[in-house]
Design a protein around this motif. Structure first.
Motif, PDB file in Angstrom:
ATOM      1  N   VAL A 104      14.902 -27.916   3.399  1.00  0.00           N
ATOM      2  CA  VAL A 104      13.755 -28.679   2.899  1.00  0.00           C
ATOM      3  C   VAL A 104      12.520 -28.353   3.734  1.00  0.00           C
ATOM      4  CG1 VAL A 104      12.792 -31.003   2.658  1.00  0.00           C
ATOM      5  CG2 VAL A 104      15.133 -30.545   1.914  1.00  0.00           C
ATOM      6  N   GLY A 117      18.961 -34.018  -0.557  1.00  0.00           N
ATOM      7  CA  GLY A 117      17.815 -33.288  -0.032  1.00  0.00           C
ATOM      8  C   GLY A 117      16.611 -34.121   0.356  1.00  0.00           C
ATOM      9  N   ILE A 118      16.667 -35.446   0.177  1.00  0.00           N
ATOM     10  CA  ILE A 118      15.516 -36.215   0.662  1.00  0.00           C
ATOM     11  C   ILE A 118      15.832 -36.711   2.068  1.00  0.00           C
ATOM     12  CG2 ILE A 118      14.647 -36.816  -1.611  1.00  0.00           C
ATOM     13  CD1 ILE A 118      15.882 -39.521  -1.308  1.00  0.00           C
ATOM     14  N   ASN A 140      11.395 -24.830   2.921  1.00  0.00           N
ATOM     15  CA  ASN A 140      10.858 -24.697   1.575  1.00  0.00           C
ATOM     16  C   ASN A 140       9.469 -25.327   1.454  1.00  0.00           C
ATOM     17  OD1 ASN A 140      11.012 -25.918  -1.599  1.00  0.00           O
ATOM     18  ND2 ASN A 140      11.508 -23.767  -1.259  1.00  0.00           N
ATOM     19  N   TYR A 141       9.258 -26.414   2.191  1.00  0.00           N
ATOM     20  CA  TYR A 141       7.961 -27.068   2.105  1.00  0.00           C
ATOM     21  C   TYR A 141       7.012 -26.602   3.212  1.00  0.00           C
ATOM     22  CZ  TYR A 141       9.487 -29.841  -1.795  1.00  0.00           C
ATOM     23  OH  TYR A 141       9.912 -30.212  -3.026  1.00  0.00           O
ATOM     24  N   GLN A 159       5.999 -22.061  -4.547  1.00  0.00           N
ATOM     25  CA  GLN A 159       7.109 -22.730  -5.218  1.00  0.00           C
ATOM     26  C   GLN A 159       7.552 -23.949  -4.426  1.00  0.00           C
ATOM     27  OE1 GLN A 159       9.959 -22.594  -3.248  1.00  0.00           O
ATOM     28  NE2 GLN A 159       9.000 -21.180  -1.816  1.00  0.00           N
ATOM     29  N   SER A 160       8.150 -24.901  -5.153  1.00  0.00           N
ATOM     30  CA  SER A 160       8.791 -26.029  -4.484  1.00  0.00           C
ATOM     31  C   SER A 160      10.140 -26.213  -5.132  1.00  0.00           C
ATOM     32  CB  SER A 160       7.970 -27.303  -4.652  1.00  0.00           C
ATOM     33  OG  SER A 160       6.771 -27.199  -3.951  1.00  0.00           O
ATOM     34  N   MET A 161      11.085 -26.622  -4.315  1.00  0.00           N
ATOM     35  CA  MET A 161      12.436 -26.743  -4.805  1.00  0.00           C
ATOM     36  C   MET A 161      12.790 -28.220  -4.947  1.00  0.00           C
ATOM     37  SD  MET A 161      15.392 -24.354  -4.145  1.00  0.00           S
ATOM     38  CE  MET A 161      17.135 -24.609  -4.017  1.00  0.00           C
ATOM     39  N   VAL A 162      13.475 -28.540  -6.035  1.00  0.00           N
ATOM     40  CA  VAL A 162      14.069 -29.868  -6.162  1.00  0.00           C
ATOM     41  C   VAL A 162      15.524 -29.713  -5.723  1.00  0.00           C
ATOM     42  CG1 VAL A 162      14.731 -31.714  -7.740  1.00  0.00           C
ATOM     43  CG2 VAL A 162      12.541 -30.548  -8.032  1.00  0.00           C
ATOM     44  N   PHE A 163      15.822 -30.283  -4.571  1.00  0.00           N
ATOM     45  CA  PHE A 163      17.182 -30.169  -4.041  1.00  0.00           C
ATOM     46  C   PHE A 163      18.062 -31.229  -4.682  1.00  0.00           C
ATOM     47  CE2 PHE A 163      14.452 -28.260  -0.920  1.00  0.00           C
ATOM     48  CZ  PHE A 163      15.198 -27.211  -0.409  1.00  0.00           C
ATOM     49  N   GLN A 164      19.366 -31.158  -4.361  1.00  0.00           N
ATOM     50  CA  GLN A 164      20.226 -32.225  -4.850  1.00  0.00           C
ATOM     51  C   GLN A 164      19.883 -33.512  -4.122  1.00  0.00           C
ATOM     52  OE1 GLN A 164      22.128 -29.756  -2.928  1.00  0.00           O
ATOM     53  NE2 GLN A 164      23.569 -28.838  -4.361  1.00  0.00           N
ATOM     54  N   PHE A 204       5.745 -35.432   1.580  1.00  0.00           N
ATOM     55  CA  PHE A 204       6.198 -34.464   2.590  1.00  0.00           C
ATOM     56  C   PHE A 204       5.520 -33.093   2.491  1.00  0.00           C
ATOM     57  CE2 PHE A 204       9.309 -31.389   4.363  1.00  0.00           C
ATOM     58  CZ  PHE A 204       9.328 -31.864   5.665  1.00  0.00           C
ATOM     59  N   ILE A 210      20.784 -28.916   4.849  1.00  0.00           N
ATOM     60  CA  ILE A 210      19.869 -29.063   3.718  1.00  0.00           C
ATOM     61  C   ILE A 210      18.483 -29.517   4.187  1.00  0.00           C
ATOM     62  CG2 ILE A 210      20.437 -31.452   3.113  1.00  0.00           C
ATOM     63  CD1 ILE A 210      20.350 -30.478   0.141  1.00  0.00           C
ATOM     64  N   TYR A 211      18.425 -30.283   5.307  1.00  0.00           N
ATOM     65  CA  TYR A 211      17.115 -30.723   5.800  1.00  0.00           C
ATOM     66  C   TYR A 211      16.333 -29.547   6.390  1.00  0.00           C
ATOM     67  CZ  TYR A 211      19.510 -35.166   5.321  1.00  0.00           C
ATOM     68  OH  TYR A 211      20.232 -36.211   4.843  1.00  0.00           O
ATOM     69  N   ARG A 268       8.480 -35.448  -5.118  1.00  0.00           N
ATOM     70  CA  ARG A 268       8.045 -34.660  -3.962  1.00  0.00           C
ATOM     71  C   ARG A 268       7.639 -33.247  -4.388  1.00  0.00           C
ATOM     72  NH1 ARG A 268      12.348 -33.836   0.717  1.00  0.00           N
ATOM     73  NH2 ARG A 268      13.432 -32.722  -0.927  1.00  0.00           N
ATOM     74  N   ALA A 269       8.458 -32.650  -5.256  1.00  0.00           N
ATOM     75  CA  ALA A 269       8.162 -31.283  -5.687  1.00  0.00           C
ATOM     76  C   ALA A 269       6.883 -31.230  -6.512  1.00  0.00           C
ATOM     77  CB  ALA A 269       9.339 -30.732  -6.479  1.00  0.00           C
ATOM     78  N   SER A 282      13.041 -36.802  -5.134  1.00  0.00           N
ATOM     79  CA  SER A 282      13.067 -35.348  -4.972  1.00  0.00           C
ATOM     80  C   SER A 282      12.140 -34.667  -5.978  1.00  0.00           C
ATOM     81  CB  SER A 282      14.506 -34.864  -5.134  1.00  0.00           C
ATOM     82  OG  SER A 282      14.687 -33.628  -4.519  1.00  0.00           O
TER      83      SER A 282
END
Ligand SMILES: Nc1ncnc2c1ncn2[C@@H]1O[C@H](COP(=O)(O)OP(=O)(O)O)[C@@H](O)[C@H]1O
Ligand SMILES: [Mg+2]
Lengths: 257, 272
Positions: free
Chosen positions: B176, A85-86, B179-180, A77-82, A98, B172-173, A146-147, A143
């Motif tokens: 990230v 989040g980048i 998660n990745y 899974q990959s998450m799209v953060f708010q 990434f 949050i980083y 990236r996902a 974001s």
């Protein structure tokens, strides 16, 4: 084919100084391969918690879940953060790359995937910029790119458009749908906007206020792209809108008393 | 041209005039930053030459300039500045490098933080200069004692800012990275280091200023060369012109180092 996501009796309790909070109670659901499912519920009902558990960022207290992989080398899974989040210290291009870079994909694959999704999200000309030079909508595109570039089995999105203005929101929703239609990824998307859920999803799952439980399921069999005016005009969808809205209303009131 | 009592103007011309006014204003303000030091020097010169200020304590800037020239020609400046810069450079590195390493470890590993931070907190308030007599007894009056004194002073702001830099990285980083699927070393190089860098560099900037303060004081106490030594011996011999030359050298290098570090900051933090 087995369902893509199976969740059985998932429960999550947070223990704090002031006592414990049952954020999720006996959540069960299945999501089919390629389905776009929106999870709608009043704020504080545990939507983020559920997503974070699926994303491996939080451990559940009881029950289990399974994400069925199709290809073993794909990430689950990959998450799209708010928006936040980048990574501010990486260029747009490096941000999109990434996930692939983290799992040490071959250089040519990284370059190809990244270029493809930069193109798809209209970011190609901004590839070498840093996030601080981008608008909110652009950051969210990064974001999403990236996902998708990470090519996961499923995508998890936690209110990715909540911070955007209406115009940008519509544009990004359309872009998301077009990429989704092309990749046929399974998406679990959180929102508190019923409009957004009606625009995007195959299926809407409604959650109750704390402790979060799935209380209703609405199937939306409409061809996409849907237009917001059409949705608002369509009597059947309008009835569903009112239905969901009343449910949420009830839940919000319940959580107040 | 008038229309219903109002003057009709070309809007572009109006805005261009306004823009020009803004530009002039900006230039005038830039001028002010040059004017203030010049004004101070002129005032100093006049007051000291007219005897309003005691010329023995405040020799006029032109006289200081002349002494500066004499010391430069005689090679005294090169010698003292060279020695001091050498000590500053070594002491700075000897403080910054362990500061960064220990600070990163404190930021990354909670048990290390809990173990080390009481020591850092307890030792930090002790001015390294107060330990100078002991340092001189242990390490002599040569370069080593100066290097150690500077290193001891530079270490603390760097270690504290580095640890704080890591700890203040937005959660949050970390999500990230998790998660990745970032590995430990990827997490370090792609998240922790760049995330901590801005605050870390501020600590290094602070360390630089402290290094200059420390070298002068350290060389005043037990030394046979260096800018601090120049200042101190001139002071004792009542050669205040020479003393002011020493002070100006410190001010000059402080400014120069700040500029260099700011340049480095721009290079290392292109995303800012
Ligand atoms: N890390 C945590 N520690 C303690 N309580 C938490 C934590 N995360 C969430 N909660 C609690 O769990 C409940 C659900 O939160 P959340 O999943 O963020 O809701 P939603 O995303 O639906 O708004 C809230 O009552 C919140 O206070
Ligand atoms: Mg939430």
């Amino acid at each position: 084919m087995p369902p893509k996501i199976e969740i059985n009796d998932l429960t999550k309790v947070f223990v704090k100084k002031t006592g414990s909070v049952t954020a999720l109670q006996n959540i069960s659901m299945t999501i089919e391969d390629g389905e776009f499912v929106c999870l709608v519920g009043p704020s504080g009902c545990g939507k983020t918690t559920l997503l974070r558990i699926l994303a491996g960022l939080e451990k559940h207290s009881a029950g289990n879940f399974k994400i069925n992989a199709e290809q073993s080398k794909r990430p689950l899974q990959s998450m799209v953060f708010q928006e936040k989040g980048i990574l501010p210290w990486m260029t747009v291009e490096d941000n999109v790359a990434f996930g692939l870079a983290m799992r040490k994909a071959p250089k040519d694959i990284i370059a190809k995937q990244t270029a493809y999704y930069l193109e798809k999200t209209g970011l190609t000309q901004f590839a070498s910029l840093y996030p601080s030079e981008l608008s909110g909508g652009m950051k969210q595109r990064v974001s999403i790119a990236r996902a998708f570039a990470n090519d996961p089995e499923i995508l998890l999105m936690d209110e990715p458009f909540a911070a955007l203005d209406e115009q940008n929101k519509f544009i990004l929703q359309e872009e998301l749908l077009s990429i989704w239609a092309e990749t046929k990824k399974t998406v679990l998307f959180i929102t508190h906007s019923i409009d957004e859920a009606l625009m995007l999803s195959d299926r809407i799952l409604l959650m109750s206020a704390q402790p979060g439980q799935i209380i209703q399921e609405v199937r939306i069999d409409r061809p996409r792209p849907r237009k917001i005016e059409e949705i608002r005009k369509d009597p059947e969808l309008a009835a569903q809108f009112v239905d969901i809205w009343q449910h949420l209303q009830k839940e919000v009131q319940k959580s107040r008393t | 041209m008038t229309q219903s009592g109002k003057i009709v103007q070309d809007p572009v011309r109006v805005e261009r005039a306004e823009w020009k006014r803004q530009q002039t204003k900006a230039r005038l303000q830039q001028l002010l930053t040059i004017v203030s030091p010049v004004l101070l020097l002129v005032l100093w010169e006049v007051l000291s030459r007219t005897g309003v200020m005691d010329i023995r304590f405040f020799p006029p800037p032109t006289a200081i300039l002349q002494t500066f020239w004499e010391l430069l020609v005689s090679g005294a400046i090169a010698e003292h500045v060279g020695v001091s810069l050498y000590r500053i450079a070594l002491g700075f590195l000897a403080g910054v490098i362990p500061g960064i390493i220990i600070g990163l470890m404190m930021g990354l590993f909670t048990p290390i933080r809990h173990f080390v931070s009481p020591l850092v907190m307890a030792l930090m308030p002790i001015p390294t200069l107060a330990l100078l007599p002991i340092i001189i007894i242990l390490f002599g009056i040569g370069d080593l004692s100066k290097v150690i004194t500077i290193a001891g002073s530079v270490f603390f702001p760097v270690v504290i800012n580095t640890a704080a830099g890591v700890l203040n990285i937005d959660k949050i980083y970390l999500d990230v990275a998790n998660n990745y699927g970032a590995s430990k070393s990827q997490f370090f190089f792609k998240i922790a280091l760049p995330g901590a860098l801005p605050v870390m560099l501020e600590g290094i900037q602070m360390g630089q200023a402290i290094a200059l303060l420390t070298i002068v004081a350290a060389e005043m106490m037990g030394a046979t060369s260096g800018i601090g030594y120049l200042i101190w011996t001139s002071y004792k011999a009542f050669l205040l012109q020479n003393m002011f030359v020493g002070l100006i050298m410190i001010s000059f290098f402080g400014y120069l180092f700040s500029l260099l570090l700011r340049g480095l900051q721009k290079k290392l933090l292109p995303w800012r």
